[in-house]
Design a protein around this motif. Structure first.
Motif, PDB file in Angstrom:
ATOM      1  N   SER A 528       0.695  -1.157  -0.037  1.00 62.37           N
ATOM      2  CA  SER A 528      -0.105   0.070   0.033  1.00 62.37           C
ATOM      3  C   SER A 528       0.960   1.262  -0.137  1.00 62.37           C
ATOM      4  CB  SER A 528      -0.896  -0.009   1.242  1.00 62.37           C
ATOM      5  OG  SER A 528      -0.188  -0.162   2.337  1.00 62.37           O
ATOM      6  N   ARG A 529       0.311   2.428  -0.426  1.00 61.67           N
ATOM      7  CA  ARG A 529       1.141   3.734  -0.513  1.00 61.67           C
ATOM      8  C   ARG A 529       0.650   4.535   0.592  1.00 61.67           C
ATOM      9  NH1 ARG A 529      -0.792   2.878  -5.780  1.00 61.67           N
ATOM     10  NH2 ARG A 529      -1.646   4.694  -5.547  1.00 61.67           N
ATOM     11  N   GLY A 530       1.600   5.173   0.897  1.00 65.11           N
ATOM     12  CA  GLY A 530       1.035   6.408   1.599  1.00 65.11           C
ATOM     13  C   GLY A 530       2.631   7.001   2.454  1.00 65.11           C
ATOM     14  N   GLN A 531       2.449   8.164   2.973  1.00 64.38           N
ATOM     15  CA  GLN A 531       3.408   8.648   3.651  1.00 64.38           C
ATOM     16  C   GLN A 531       3.069   9.540   4.859  1.00 64.38           C
ATOM     17  OE1 GLN A 531       5.257  11.912   1.208  1.00 64.38           O
ATOM     18  NE2 GLN A 531       4.310  10.894  -0.284  1.00 64.38           N
ATOM     19  N   ALA A 532       3.849   9.826   5.802  1.00 59.77           N
ATOM     20  CA  ALA A 532       3.709  10.667   6.826  1.00 59.77           C
ATOM     21  C   ALA A 532       4.091  12.315   6.577  1.00 59.77           C
ATOM     22  CB  ALA A 532       4.640  10.406   7.945  1.00 59.77           C
ATOM     23  N   LEU A 533       3.318  13.115   6.604  1.00 61.02           N
ATOM     24  CA  LEU A 533       3.778  14.613   6.093  1.00 61.02           C
ATOM     25  C   LEU A 533       3.661  15.313   7.450  1.00 61.02           C
ATOM     26  CD1 LEU A 533       0.988  15.336   3.120  1.00 61.02           C
ATOM     27  CD2 LEU A 533       3.522  14.152   3.125  1.00 61.02           C
ATOM     28  N   CYS A 535       3.796  18.395  10.029  1.00 58.07           N
ATOM     29  CA  CYS A 535       2.840  19.468  10.129  1.00 58.07           C
ATOM     30  C   CYS A 535       3.336  20.470  11.468  1.00 58.07           C
ATOM     31  CB  CYS A 535       1.395  19.095  10.669  1.00 58.07           C
ATOM     32  SG  CYS A 535       0.588  18.049   9.641  1.00 58.07           S
ATOM     33  N   LEU A 536       2.625  21.466  11.671  1.00 63.76           N
ATOM     34  CA  LEU A 536       3.066  22.392  12.759  1.00 63.76           C
ATOM     35  C   LEU A 536       3.365  21.871  14.169  1.00 63.76           C
ATOM     36  CD1 LEU A 536       3.470  25.629  12.814  1.00 63.76           C
ATOM     37  CD2 LEU A 536       0.996  25.434  13.804  1.00 63.76           C
ATOM     38  N   ASP A 537       2.728  20.725  14.314  1.00 65.21           N
ATOM     39  CA  ASP A 537       2.895  20.132  15.681  1.00 65.21           C
ATOM     40  C   ASP A 537       2.915  18.505  15.627  1.00 65.21           C
ATOM     41  OD1 ASP A 537       0.365  19.495  14.637  1.00 65.21           O
ATOM     42  OD2 ASP A 537      -0.909  19.979  16.697  1.00 65.21           O
ATOM     43  N   GLY A 538       3.335  18.098  14.277  1.00 68.04           N
ATOM     44  CA  GLY A 538       3.659  16.627  14.412  1.00 68.04           C
ATOM     45  C   GLY A 538       3.281  16.236  12.798  1.00 68.04           C
ATOM     46  N   HIS A 539       2.689  15.203  12.818  1.00 73.36           N
ATOM     47  CA  HIS A 539       2.676  14.456  11.367  1.00 73.36           C
ATOM     48  C   HIS A 539       1.205  14.092  11.082  1.00 73.36           C
ATOM     49  CE1 HIS A 539       6.819  14.394  12.125  1.00 73.36           C
ATOM     50  NE2 HIS A 539       7.070  14.165  10.863  1.00 73.36           N
ATOM     51  N   VAL A 540       0.712  13.950   9.899  1.00 71.35           N
ATOM     52  CA  VAL A 540      -0.529  13.102   9.457  1.00 71.35           C
ATOM     53  C   VAL A 540       0.110  12.168   8.486  1.00 71.35           C
ATOM     54  CG1 VAL A 540      -1.941  15.205   9.558  1.00 71.35           C
ATOM     55  CG2 VAL A 540      -0.655  14.777   7.574  1.00 71.35           C
ATOM     56  N   TRP A 541      -0.787  11.087   8.547  1.00 69.79           N
ATOM     57  CA  TRP A 541      -0.299   9.975   7.652  1.00 69.79           C
ATOM     58  C   TRP A 541      -1.460   9.900   6.419  1.00 69.79           C
ATOM     59  CZ3 TRP A 541       2.806   6.597   6.018  1.00 69.79           C
ATOM     60  CH2 TRP A 541       2.454   5.482   5.014  1.00 69.79           C
ATOM     61  N   VAL A 542      -1.051   9.774   5.393  1.00 68.86           N
ATOM     62  CA  VAL A 542      -1.742  10.080   4.077  1.00 68.86           C
ATOM     63  C   VAL A 542      -1.782   8.775   3.460  1.00 68.86           C
ATOM     64  CG1 VAL A 542      -2.414  11.549   2.092  1.00 68.86           C
ATOM     65  CG2 VAL A 542      -1.325  12.570   4.061  1.00 68.86           C
ATOM     66  N   ALA A 549       2.332  20.209  -3.455  1.00 63.85           N
ATOM     67  CA  ALA A 549       1.467  21.104  -2.878  1.00 63.85           C
ATOM     68  C   ALA A 549       0.840  20.718  -1.630  1.00 63.85           C
ATOM     69  CB  ALA A 549       0.234  21.520  -3.893  1.00 63.85           C
ATOM     70  N   GLU A 550       0.427  19.619  -1.653  1.00 66.02           N
ATOM     71  CA  GLU A 550      -0.098  18.912  -0.321  1.00 66.02           C
ATOM     72  C   GLU A 550       0.817  19.104   0.846  1.00 66.02           C
ATOM     73  OE1 GLU A 550      -3.720  16.171  -1.918  1.00 66.02           O
ATOM     74  OE2 GLU A 550      -1.765  15.546  -1.787  1.00 66.02           O
ATOM     75  N   ARG A 551       2.018  18.725   0.273  1.00 66.14           N
ATOM     76  CA  ARG A 551       3.028  18.249   1.249  1.00 66.14           C
ATOM     77  C   ARG A 551       3.480  19.776   2.051  1.00 66.14           C
ATOM     78  NH1 ARG A 551       5.970  15.991  -1.627  1.00 66.14           N
ATOM     79  NH2 ARG A 551       5.539  13.826  -1.071  1.00 66.14           N
ATOM     80  N   GLN A 564      -8.001  16.991   8.313  1.00 67.49           N
ATOM     81  CA  GLN A 564      -9.378  17.226   7.834  1.00 67.49           C
ATOM     82  C   GLN A 564      -9.373  17.922   6.476  1.00 67.49           C
ATOM     83  OE1 GLN A 564     -10.926  20.157  10.681  1.00 67.49           O
ATOM     84  NE2 GLN A 564     -11.175  18.656  12.461  1.00 67.49           N
ATOM     85  N   LYS A 565      -8.264  18.562   6.257  1.00 74.89           N
ATOM     86  CA  LYS A 565      -8.354  19.073   4.630  1.00 74.89           C
ATOM     87  C   LYS A 565      -7.796  18.089   3.541  1.00 74.89           C
ATOM     88  CE  LYS A 565      -7.239  23.943   5.805  1.00 74.89           C
ATOM     89  NZ  LYS A 565      -8.074  24.391   5.113  1.00 74.89           N
ATOM     90  N   LEU A 566      -6.987  16.996   3.973  1.00 77.67           N
ATOM     91  CA  LEU A 566      -6.449  16.091   3.015  1.00 77.67           C
ATOM     92  C   LEU A 566      -7.555  14.817   2.927  1.00 77.67           C
ATOM     93  CD1 LEU A 566      -2.691  16.083   3.648  1.00 77.67           C
ATOM     94  CD2 LEU A 566      -4.125  17.175   1.735  1.00 77.67           C
ATOM     95  N   ALA A 567      -7.807  14.357   2.046  1.00 73.57           N
ATOM     96  CA  ALA A 567      -8.395  13.096   1.648  1.00 73.57           C
ATOM     97  C   ALA A 567      -7.526  11.839   2.269  1.00 73.57           C
ATOM     98  CB  ALA A 567      -8.737  12.717   0.361  1.00 73.57           C
ATOM     99  N   GLN A 568      -8.235  10.882   3.007  1.00 76.78           N
ATOM    100  CA  GLN A 568      -7.450   9.654   3.285  1.00 76.78           C
ATOM    101  C   GLN A 568      -6.436  10.214   4.503  1.00 76.78           C
ATOM    102  OE1 GLN A 568      -8.516   6.515   2.332  1.00 76.78           O
ATOM    103  NE2 GLN A 568     -10.308   7.558   2.009  1.00 76.78           N
TER     104      GLN A 568
END
Length: 644
Positions: A528-533, A535-542, A549-551, A564-568
């Motif tokens: 499966s594909r995905g990555q941790a991006l 953020c200001l206070d940590g990370h999100v998994w997408v 641009a999303e990164r 909340q802004k990014l799908a999945q």
């Protein structure tokens, strides 16, 4: 074990497929599509991914539903993936390097864990149906399984601290890391001053004699410089040569084995020749993992005895009420097994050394007992014995005479050297189920090699599949220990559920076998594909692919807003943040009392049996002993088993 059991597996989750494979390994007959002419004893589903309406326990069928979260969870009903559960549960944030991003574990860890716990819960329910005629539903959650793997990280959270990622290092021991060699990587793990002295002498790097590295605290404080110097030695050697040197001087070490290199790994090839040949001939496909067994079961001895009628303790409705278990365990694997047997209703007697298990004194804790020890040893009676003394060995023989199960994670042969060989145990109690858990197994290419969780992860293919910017990294939780313990739990409960009236059983668990089974399953499926991006206070998994641009957009946003802004996308939760999460507090965390009435934070089991529930009730007090030594000095928490 489960011969004659008819199972229907009709859920889309990996956990359903793996659970079916485990039940089949234990002797059950499994269908993956319903046959009109068959009545099923067990039906395994995943209702959050499938239309499972109407699948409830009937007069004949036990139904096990494996879902991402429980029905009471605010996020229930969503078919969350394994990676999303890793992120939401705190598990992902424990894996990776200190200054890097959180890393998704390279195997579907929560799916595998759910399959193992579900199989044990099903075996428990089968035993209840056979002995009491009760049929029931079972619920297993991936989120609960993830939380159950956090026992080395939750103590810091209970003490209101954040446990940072450590990569392949150890927070309290050094040198302990993955080091480059001339032709690959090697894990080297030292845990005593004697091991450090021998390693330093063997390396013959003059700078290692520096005063900064004279003490353990100094080595931990200057670990960057220390590791760089160790690597000036390891890079001059081939991996195999470096491994042999470490084995000769008694230092736990092992190569990071690529998943495709497993057929050439001596212990894997010795224990799984058919699987090794299959991989060499056909590569790794979706069924390769089935050629590897996660447990071996055989007759304990030739002495036979009729089994006594099984009885349920008066007032108890638990699945294993009336079962007596002796645990000779330490740290994670055997204690994990016995903890769950106790939750399922067994009377567990834990044997500790005269001074008590070392893990009791790790920090943090309360009242002289560590949170780590409390989490791993709930609902046990504890007794201190010095098994080097004949009088204490005699007491152990008395305990074993009417026991149903013995589980231990000593080094292979250690119990036999004390006079408790398989033959002796069979003579003491012909109906005993004896489970031995070790790093490489009883029949091993490495009879003298010590095994830590990290080394097993390296040599079982887990680290090759878990990478951060291309570098192999271990699962932050003690993955090999935990999965090995879960495999033992299933094998023991399946044996207790057996209909056969026969001699006692010997169950062997090699943690490397279990690790390789998991790694081969993961390698045989579509990644499966995905990555941790960041953020200001940590990370999100997408999940899926991410644009530049999303990164870039995530960097200035809090992780909850970015999710909340990014799908999945879901936030990557830190373990300490779980204590502010309503779902975790309501569905996972519980409280238990010790003998003095003090309250302790403990974890609920991740499986729910509707009519005969498992429960966590108490934290053990000091071990009752004959010649108690003074308490051991406090030590920092060690998120590893000592040599198995």
């Amino acid at each position: 074990m489960l011969e004659g059991l008819k199972v229907l597996a009709c859920g889309a989750r990996d956990a359903v497929k793996l659970c079916a494979t485990l039940l089949e390994r234990a002797g059950a007959m499994v269908d993956f599509a319903a046959a009109d002419s068959m009545d099923y004893d067990v039906i395994v589903i995943s209702s959050d991914m499938d239309d499972a309406a109407g699948w409830k326990a009937s007069d004949a069928s036990i139904v096990c539903d494996i879902t991402a979260t429980s029905p009471q969870d605010s996020r229930s009903g969503t078919p969350w993936s394994d990676a999303q559960i890793q992120a939401m549960s705190g598990l992902m944030d424990t894996t990776g390097f200190a200054h890097g991003a959180p890393v998704r574990i390279g195997i579907p860890f929560t799916e595998v864990s759910a399959a193992l716990y579900a199989s044990a819960a099903i075996a428990s329910a089968v035993r209840v149906k056979r002995t009491r005629g009760i049929v029931q539903n079972i619920g297993v959650t991936l989120s609960g399984c993830a939380a159950s793997a956090l026992t080395t990280f939750l103590p810091a959270a209970f003490a209101r601290r954040t446990a940072a990622r450590v990569g392949n290092r150890h927070p309290a021991c050094a040198p302990w890391n993955a080091y480059r060699t001339r032709d690959g990587w090697i894990l080297i793990c030292t845990s005593t001053e004697e091991q450090w002295r021998k390693l330093r002498q063997e390396a013959s790097v003059p700078q290692l004699d520096d005063a900064r590295f004279e003490t353990l605290s100094g080595r931990v404080q200057h670990v960057d410089e220390l590791d760089a110097l160790i690597e000036t030695w390891t890079t001059t050697l081939a991996t195999d040569d470096c491994t042999r040197i470490c084995e000769r001087i008694g230092v736990a070490a092992g190569p990071i084995v690529g998943i495709g290199e497993l057929p050439r790994e001596p212990n894997f090839r010795m224990r799984h020749a058919e699987a090794a040949t299959s991989i060499e001939t056909n590569g790794i496909d979706a069924d390769t993992y089935k050629h590897v067994s996660i447990f071996e079961a055989s007759v304990l001895s030739q002495t036979r005895a009729e089994r006594e009628p099984e009885t349920c303790e008066e007032g108890s409705n638990a699945p294993l009420a009336g079962v007596k278990v002796i645990e000779i365990g330490q740290y994670t694997t055997a204690p994990l097994v016995a903890k769950h047997l106790a939750a399922l209703g067994a009377h567990v007697v834990k044997i500790e050394p005269p001074e008590g298990e070392v893990a009791r004194s790790w920090l943090p804790g309360q009242g002289g007992t560590s949170y780590f020890f409390a989490l791993n040893n709930t609902d046990k009676e504890t007794i201190a014995l010095d098994l080097k003394q004949e009088s204490d060995r005699a007491h152990l023989r008395t305990l074993l005479a009417d026991a149903d199960v013995l589980v231990e994670n000593l080094r292979p042969g250690a119990l036999a050297k004390l006079g408790f060989t398989r033959e002796t145990l069979g003579a003491i109690n012909p109906r005993l189920v004896y489970c031995s858990i070790s790093g490489f197994g009883i029949e091993s290419a490495y009879p003298s090699r010590p095994a830590f969780d990290t080394v097993i992860q390296a040599m079982g293919g887990l680290m090759d599949l878990t990478r951060s910017d291309g570098a192999p990294v271990k699962i932050g939780a003690s993955g090999a220990d935990i999965l090995g313990g879960q495999a033992a739990l299933f094998a023991i409960v399946a044996r207790l559920a057996s209909r056969r009236e026969e001699a006692g059983a010997f169950i062997e668990i090699s943690m490397q076998d279990v690790a390789a089974w998991c790694a081969l399953f993961a390698a045989g499926r579509e990644p499966s594909r995905g990555q941790a991006l960041a953020c200001l206070d940590g990370h999100v998994w997408v999940e899926g692919d991410v644009t530049d641009a999303e990164r870039a957009g995530c960097i200035t946003l809090p992780k909850k807003v970015a999710a909340q802004k990014l799908a999945q996308a879901v936030p990557v939760v830190r373990v300490d943040e779980l204590l502010e999460d309503g779902d975790f507090l309501a569905d996972v965390l519980s409280a238990a009392r010790d003998a003095n009435g003090a309250f302790w934070p403990v974890l609920k089991v991740p499986y729910r049996l509707a009519k005969t529930p498992a429960s966590v009730r108490a934290v053990p007090g000091a071990a009752q002993g004959f010649r108690r030594a003074p308490p051991a000095p406090a030590r920092a928490p060690v998120p590893e088993d000592r040599p198995a």
